[in-house]
Design a protein around this motif. Structure first.
Motif, PDB file in Angstrom:
ATOM      1  N   CYS A 158       0.833  -1.199   0.000  1.00 10.74           N
ATOM      2  CA  CYS A 158       0.000   0.000   0.000  1.00 10.74           C
ATOM      3  C   CYS A 158       0.872   1.255   0.000  1.00 10.74           C
ATOM      4  CB  CYS A 158      -0.928  -0.003   1.212  1.00 10.74           C
ATOM      5  SG  CYS A 158      -2.135  -1.353   1.185  1.00 10.74           S
ATOM      6  N   ASN A 159       0.307   2.353  -0.449  1.00 13.50           N
ATOM      7  CA  ASN A 159       1.073   3.591  -0.645  1.00 13.50           C
ATOM      8  C   ASN A 159       1.543   4.229   0.655  1.00 13.50           C
ATOM      9  OD1 ASN A 159       0.788   3.393  -3.439  1.00 13.50           O
ATOM     10  ND2 ASN A 159      -1.148   4.518  -3.427  1.00 13.50           N
ATOM     11  N   TYR A 160       0.932   3.855   1.771  1.00 13.24           N
ATOM     12  CA  TYR A 160       1.266   4.454   3.058  1.00 13.24           C
ATOM     13  C   TYR A 160       2.074   3.516   3.949  1.00 13.24           C
ATOM     14  CZ  TYR A 160      -2.594   1.448   4.386  1.00 13.24           C
ATOM     15  OH  TYR A 160      -3.400   0.358   4.561  1.00 13.24           O
ATOM     16  N   CYS A 161       2.296   2.286   3.488  1.00  4.86           N
ATOM     17  CA  CYS A 161       2.811   1.221   4.354  1.00  4.86           C
ATOM     18  C   CYS A 161       4.331   1.203   4.411  1.00  4.86           C
ATOM     19  CB  CYS A 161       2.299  -0.131   3.855  1.00  4.86           C
ATOM     20  SG  CYS A 161       2.933  -1.533   4.786  1.00  4.86           S
ATOM     21  N   ASP A 162       4.872   1.165   5.649  1.00  6.31           N
ATOM     22  CA  ASP A 162       6.316   0.988   5.830  1.00  6.31           C
ATOM     23  C   ASP A 162       6.616  -0.301   6.590  1.00  6.31           C
ATOM     24  OD1 ASP A 162       5.489   1.709   8.400  1.00  6.31           O
ATOM     25  OD2 ASP A 162       7.329   2.817   8.819  1.00  6.31           O
ATOM     26  N   PHE A 163       5.624  -1.214   6.675  1.00 10.52           N
ATOM     27  CA  PHE A 163       5.844  -2.492   7.334  1.00 10.52           C
ATOM     28  C   PHE A 163       6.771  -3.367   6.486  1.00 10.52           C
ATOM     29  CE2 PHE A 163       1.404  -2.238   9.442  1.00 10.52           C
ATOM     30  CZ  PHE A 163       1.911  -1.355  10.379  1.00 10.52           C
ATOM     31  N   LEU A 164       7.349  -4.367   7.111  1.00 11.18           N
ATOM     32  CA  LEU A 164       8.230  -5.304   6.420  1.00 11.18           C
ATOM     33  C   LEU A 164       7.355  -6.284   5.641  1.00 11.18           C
ATOM     34  CD1 LEU A 164      11.073  -6.231   5.859  1.00 11.18           C
ATOM     35  CD2 LEU A 164      11.012  -7.583   7.954  1.00 11.18           C
ATOM     36  N   SER A 165       7.094  -5.945   4.382  1.00  8.80           N
ATOM     37  CA  SER A 165       6.210  -6.761   3.551  1.00  8.80           C
ATOM     38  C   SER A 165       6.591  -6.587   2.089  1.00  8.80           C
ATOM     39  CB  SER A 165       4.746  -6.368   3.769  1.00  8.80           C
ATOM     40  OG  SER A 165       4.535  -5.005   3.425  1.00  8.80           O
ATOM     41  N   MET A 166       6.248  -7.597   1.285  1.00  9.32           N
ATOM     42  CA  MET A 166       6.586  -7.567  -0.129  1.00  9.32           C
ATOM     43  C   MET A 166       5.806  -8.654  -0.877  1.00  9.32           C
ATOM     44  SD  MET A 166       8.651  -9.673   1.672  1.00  9.32           S
ATOM     45  CE  MET A 166       9.992  -8.626   2.265  1.00  9.32           C
ATOM     46  N   PRO A 167       5.598  -8.488  -2.191  1.00 13.29           N
ATOM     47  CA  PRO A 167       5.006  -9.567  -2.987  1.00 13.29           C
ATOM     48  C   PRO A 167       5.992 -10.721  -3.113  1.00 13.29           C
ATOM     49  CG  PRO A 167       4.838  -7.430  -4.110  1.00 13.29           C
ATOM     50  CD  PRO A 167       5.808  -7.262  -2.974  1.00 13.29           C
ATOM     51  N   ALA A 168       5.477 -11.923  -3.358  1.00 12.64           N
ATOM     52  CA  ALA A 168       6.340 -13.094  -3.534  1.00 12.64           C
ATOM     53  C   ALA A 168       5.581 -14.161  -4.316  1.00 12.64           C
ATOM     54  CB  ALA A 168       6.779 -13.641  -2.179  1.00 12.64           C
TER      55      ALA A 168
END
Length: 383
Positions: free
Chosen positions: A14-24
């Motif tokens: 998401c455009n606001y997200c800084d969590f440790l996440s990514m597509p895979a």
């Protein structure tokens, strides 16, 4: 003790997200699940404490197949001593779940859902970079009830770009009409290294002004309390008996184990943060099921022993987030001194400025309404 399981994958960040996440892709997800199983097995042997809550967060845990999530929960139950009435939460995105999946999760033992809605306006969802529509949310919410979930949280956000007070409160009424047990309402924060930060950090005029932001905050409390939702924490509201046990544990400094990429733990006076590099994490926990090198602590990006001074400060700046505040007797029992001995100057100043309410008869210190409004300033007094 509490257990947090981090699933770092999402369809799109998401455009606001800084969590440790990514597509895979599916291969990486499969490798990650196996590494996660190995990590869970490793810690289960060294931590005999009973688990009171389990929380699958992300990222978007629901991008994994229900069968993978079931395998992870089954493993946890086989390896740990899980309380019979444990609160077991999973976060889901409305676009990544369907009725059959929800039915499988409920049958597996998940008993609490946290659904990321954020807004009832589709144009705002598109702006946020969400992959779902409001209509998809309504559909999945209905399916969740049919699947047997009786404890559901809905996340919503305020102070979004171009958002007006009236449309925000209208959305809040729409959420209330669904009768969820819990509602989390957060004001947008511009985090560095996100598209929103690049777009709005130097153009604050495109965001609601501070007066509107505050109005949304106060209207949230007024509207939700009138509908029977009690604010038990600065941004969290619940019907009686449906407060998040897991999140409350964080604020009350209950020990917790975090497993998965970049997950944090607080155990036996230490705070740690797991490796944040996905390839390294998978490699480490795939190559070994035995304890990793305890001298080098290869599994951690950070490790810190919490001093008594830091623990006393945490007691206040975490505990005061709760509407019921903190217990003076608990402070003395934990640290062997009175809170008024350690924080005499700070507490006297805050009480004088009517930011805290000190009730010695009830053994509590809590933020006043004004204190809630400027809570970050209050918390800084203890740091």
């Amino acid at each position: 003790m509490e257990l947090y399981v981090h699933i770092p994958f999402c369809v799109k960040k998401c455009n606001y997200c800084d969590f440790l996440s990514m597509p895979a892709d599916d291969t990486v997800k499969k490798q990650y699940v196996q590494a996660l199983k190995n990590e869970i097995g490793y810690y289960a042997e060294s931590l005999p404490e009973k688990l009171e809550t389990i929380y699958f967060g992300g990222g978007t845990p629901s991008v994994l197949m229900p069968e993978q999530l079931t395998e992870l929960l089954d493993l946890i139950r086989s390896k740990f001593d899980v309380c019979p009435d444990a609160e077991i939460t999973i976060e889901i995105n409305p676009a990544t779940m369907e009725y059959n999946g929800l039915h499988k999760l409920r049958k597996a033992g998940f008993n609490r859902l946290s659904i990321g809605l954020q807004s009832v306006q589709n144009d705002k969802l598109l702006l946020l970079g969400r992959i779902h529509t409001y209509e998809q949310f309504l559909h999945i919410y209905s399916d969740a009830r049919k699947a047997g979930f009786q404890n559901i949280n809905i996340d919503c956000m305020s102070a979004l770009p171009g958002q007006f007070l009236e449309e925000y409160t209208e959305g809040l009424h729409n959420i209330i009409s669904l009768n969820p047990e819990h509602i989390s309402s957060y004001s947008l924060i511009l985090e560095e290294n996100t598209p929103f930060y690049e777009q709005y950090a130097n153009h604050k005029e495109l965001l609601p002004d501070e007066e509107t932001d505050r109005a949304m905050y106060h209207e949230t409390k007024r509207i939700l309390q009138a509908a029977g939702y009690y604010r038990y924490e600065i941004s969290n509201y619940a019907k009686a008996g449906f407060e998040s046990k897991h999140n409350s544990g964080y604020w009350e400094r209950v020990p917790y184990l975090g497993v998965g990429l970049g997950a944090s733990s607080f155990i036996r006076g230490y705070r740690t943060r797991n490796i944040g590099d996905l390839k390294q994490y998978i490699s480490l926990w795939t190559l070994t099921k035995e304890p990793v090198n305890e001298d080098l602590y290869q599994q951690y990006d950070e490790i810190e022993q919490i001093s008594k001074e830091d623990a006393m400060a945490e007691f206040f700046f975490l505990g005061l987030r709760m509407s019921r505040g903190v217990s003076l007797q608990q402070f003395e029992a934990q640290f062997g001194c009175s809170a008024f001995e350690r924080f005499s100057k700070e507490l006297q100043e805050l009480e004088k400025e009517k930011l805290i309410l000190v009730d010695r008869n009830q053994d509590r210190i809590a933020l006043t309404e004004f204190g809630m409004d400027v809570s970050n300033w209050v918390f800084e007094k203890f740091i």
